[in-house]
Design an enzyme around this catalytic site. Structure first.
Site, PDB file in Angstrom:
ATOM      1  N   GLU B  76       0.866  -1.182   0.000  1.00 55.89           N
ATOM      2  CA  GLU B  76       0.000   0.000   0.000  1.00 55.89           C
ATOM      3  C   GLU B  76       0.894   1.220   0.000  1.00 55.89           C
ATOM      4  O   GLU B  76       1.698   1.399   0.911  1.00 55.89           O
ATOM      5  CB  GLU B  76      -0.815   0.089   1.298  1.00 55.89           C
ATOM      6  CG  GLU B  76      -1.745  -1.047   1.577  1.00 55.89           C
ATOM      7  CD  GLU B  76      -2.366  -0.901   2.965  1.00 55.89           C
ATOM      8  OE1 GLU B  76      -2.097   0.099   3.670  1.00 55.89           O
ATOM      9  OE2 GLU B  76      -3.117  -1.792   3.349  1.00 55.89           O
ATOM     10  N   ASP B  87      -4.549   9.123  11.346  1.00 55.07           N
ATOM     11  CA  ASP B  87      -3.219   8.572  11.603  1.00 55.07           C
ATOM     12  C   ASP B  87      -2.649   9.047  12.927  1.00 55.07           C
ATOM     13  O   ASP B  87      -2.840  10.194  13.323  1.00 55.07           O
ATOM     14  CB  ASP B  87      -2.274   8.962  10.466  1.00 55.07           C
ATOM     15  CG  ASP B  87      -2.545   8.152   9.213  1.00 55.07           C
ATOM     16  OD1 ASP B  87      -2.547   6.903   9.322  1.00 55.07           O
ATOM     17  OD2 ASP B  87      -2.775   8.741   8.153  1.00 55.07           O
TER      18      ASP B  87
END
Lengths: 412, 301
Positions: B76, B87
């Site tokens: 990815e 995140d």
């Protein structure tokens, strides 16, 4: 357009939270269940007379509603003699319109059985309001604030701490409101079971833009009645500042069906939209996705959020509530920019002509009213939403106008 | 050890049918093909994440290539975004460095092209706004021409994904959406209904970042998701389940491999790179971690 047709056309958002092509829900899957729960809980509370009675009681006997409508004669002389009426949200408990929304969401938090409430804040007014409601209802409270804002709004940081809230200084990105939102979302994803994220403006994923607008709607409902009582007719224009846009949506909403009433939103022009150092999202932005909603935002060609600038911490935000994007596209409201210098001039003018110190955010609306007033002519009536008071801004204002002793002004 | 050194395109005939057998670009097996291959070997697939432009554009290409060589089945590539609100601090740091370094979307495609050329199916993981801004169909077209396998979209729900699903169909790309511990069965059904490639199970309620323990709810989530998938009408394509968020060691990979089809690791790689005194030391550390994780996904079954 008839009033009925206008009411129907403006009966937004859709069930999925869309205002035309704006709004919706662009959120991590982990939050979807909580957003669904909130949507259902809010709909139930909205129709529950007990909830409404408790909220009304708090608004009247705790926050001090209704807020007055003050005629600003001497200030109006500077706007071509136009009749200027100030909706005094600055006189609410905690000093701004933010308390209207927070009391509603704090009651919802308790209703959902959650014990902890988090918030983002720019100028600190929403943080202070949230800390206040949390103290009142016995909720744990954490407020995320950009590091830059904790400096320029230090007094509000102290107020929040005094009220028992934890203030987290956010040191990522531009260290302002946008980054405080990011951090609040991050915390919410990991604490969502027991925590409500009390978003402070008409922004974020559905149902927030609709719910916050509904809680702020009382500003316009009161204003409409007060103007008619005072002048016998509707105003020619309603003016408000727009960051995320909650005070503006609050005062606009009741007037949307009155299509003869012009609606003006004034965004933070910073150093001027041409300089690139500004926060005028609708004036200078393009459509995209930020903080869970589709709306206008300030972004570069790769879709990266641009740094914003404004003398006002509360307007220093690269997005805007989706309903404003929709009002902008439909043309029902007009959005323009006021730069830092114009806002600070209006700030000073209101102090000296009316004995009212406005928040720097609200000073953008005042500067806008001076322009709109001159354009409309002396016979017009212009209502300005004076969304907050300026005590918190004394440090910034004293520096701007050179009122500080050298020693006190040093070290910043 | 897992055949990734074979020339691109001739790697996996079975997967060709999975993706409709169109074209013969790099990594045409698609992600489902990589999962099937791992399944056939009696192990879970290892999926590694790295943002483009970190530590530099070429540096990320080198690291991702090393990850494939050392045992990652799928890569990815993260598209660095200014507001990564899902995140944790580790990925925030890396992404911030990449953006300060001036990484652009064109660099992301360049990275995908280089990594896909290794033969490993290469996805782009991105917040929605950059794709929206680029133009959904144009993004899909350019991703496909770079040899990319599809998109992972953590802040795009199926309800808002109409344009993307259409573009993915047009350009034959995988679309990977997330399910969470808090997802109802109805939502899992809706999400798995639009996924192709695999479904990404977020193993904990929180942002990205390695954790010392894998959340106990993770196995239950995988089980619930598998049940929903198996209840799909006959003829629906097989949909593997990859589990991510919080996995950082070989032991954790082994644990997750015991119940999921794929193990997704991101922050742990980035931590190694952030802590490394030099690019070479970073590459070595990533190789070591990949080998540990690759051993883990084989041990778990």
């Amino acid at each position: 357009m008839t009033i009925d047709a206008a009411r129907r056309d403006f009966a937004v958002p859709s069930e999925s939270g869309h205002f035309g092509r704006f709004g919706g829900r662009f959120a991590p899957e982990a939050l979807m269940a909580a957003l669904d729960e909130l949507t259902v809980e809010y709909a139930t509370a909205k129709g529950d007379p007990k909830f409404q009675a408790e909220l009304t009681d708090l608004l009247e006997n705790y926050a001090g509603r209704p807020s007055p409508l003050t005629e600003a004669k001497r200030f109006g002389e500077h706007a071509g003699g136009v009749r200027i009426l100030l909706k005094r949200e600055d006189l609410n408990h905690t000093g701004s319109h933010k308390i209207n929304n927070v009391l509603g969401q704090a009651l919802l938090t308790r209703r959902m059985g959650k014990k902890r409430i988090i918030a983002e804040t720019g100028a600190g007014q929403h943080g202070v309001a949230t800390a206040t409601a949390a103290a009142l209802l016995g909720l744990e409270c954490v407020v995320y604030m950009g590091e830059e804002d904790t400096v320029r709004q230090a007094l509000n940081v102290a107020r929040m701490r005094m009220l028992g809230a934890e203030v987290v200084s956010v040191k990522t990105g531009s260290r302002t409101l946008k980054d405080a939102c990011n951090e609040a979302f991050r915390n919410w994803v990991s604490t969502v079971d027991g925590t409500h994220y009390c978003i402070g403006s008409t922004m974020g994923p559905h149902p927030f833009p609709m719910m916050v607008r509904d809680f702020q709607r009382i500003i316009g409902v009161e204003t409409r009645r007060q103007v008619i009582d005072l002048t016998g007719s509707l105003p020619d224009a309603v003016v408000a500042c727009v960051g995320g846009g909650s005070n503006a949506m609050g005062i606009f909403h009741a007037f949307i069906p009155d299509t003869d009433v012009k609606l003006y939103g004034f965004e933070a022009g910073g150093d001027g939209v041409g300089t690139g150092k500004h926060a005028a999202t609708l004036v200078g932005g393009s459509v995209g996705v930020i903080h869970g909603m589709r709306t206008y935002l300030l972004q570069d060609e790769d879709g990266q959020t641009m740094e914003t600038h404004s003398v006002s911490a509360g307007l220093d935000y690269p997005g805007v509530g989706p309903e404003h994007s929709w009002l902008h596209d439909t043309g029902r409201a007009v959005y323009r920019e006021i730069n830092d210098a114009e806002a600070m001039d209006a700030f000073s003018l209101l102090c000296r002509t009316e004995g009212i110190i406005p928040a720097i955010e609200s000073a953008h609306a005042l500067a806008g009213a001076l322009k709109v007033g001159r354009e409309l002519g002396a016979d017009a009536t212009v209502v300005v939403n004076l969304s907050g008071r300026g005590d918190k801004d004394m440090h910034t204002a004293a520096q701007w106008f050179g009122l500080m002793d050298e020693e006190a002004g040093a070290g910043r | 050890m897992s055949g990734h050194e074979e020339p691109a395109g001739g790697r996996d005939g079975r997967a060709e049918t999975v993706s409709g057998g169109l074209g013969a670009g790099p990594a045409r097996g698609g992600v489902a093909g990589a999962y099937e291959k791992a399944g056939a070997e009696g192990r879970a697939a290892l999926v590694g994440y790295l943002p483009a432009g970190f530590p530099s554009v070429q540096g990320a290409i080198d690291v991702a290539t090393e990850m494939v060589r050392a045992g990652c089945d799928v890569i990815e590539i993260g598209l660095p975004y200014s507001d990564p609100l899902m995140d944790g601090p580790t990925i925030q740091d890396a992404v911030h460095q990449a953006l300060v370094g001036g990484v652009r979307i064109s660099d992301v495609f360049r990275t995908v092209e280089a990594v896909a050329a290794t033969g490993a199916p290469t996805l782009v993981m991105t917040y929605w706004n950059p794709v929206d801004r680029y133009g959904v169909d144009a993004f899909a077209r350019d991703l496909r021409s770079a040899g990319g396998a599809g998109l992972i979209t953590p802040d795009l729900a199926p309800e808002e994904a109409g344009d993307w699903l259409e573009a993915a169909e047009t350009h034959d790309l995988d679309r990977i959406f997330l399910v969470a511990l808090s997802s109802t069965d109805e939502r899992i059904q809706k999400i798995t209904g639009v996924c192709r490639g695999f479904v990404y199970a977020a193993s904990l309620m929180g942002v990205t970042g390695a954790r010392s323990v894998v959340d106990t709810g993770a196995a239950r989530l995988v089980e619930r998701t598998r049940k929903v998938i198996s209840d799909r009408p006959p003829g629906a394509p097989r949909l593997p389940i990859g589990l991510g968020l919080g996995v950082g060691t070989g032991d954790q990979a082994a644990e997750v491999a015991g119940f999921a089809d794929g193990v997704i690791v991101g922050s742990a790689f980035i931590r190694r790179l952030l802590d490394a005194p030099s690019e070479q030391a970073g590459l070595d550390a990533v190789r070591e971690l990949t080998a540990e994780l690759a051993e883990g996904v084989r041990r778990g079954r």
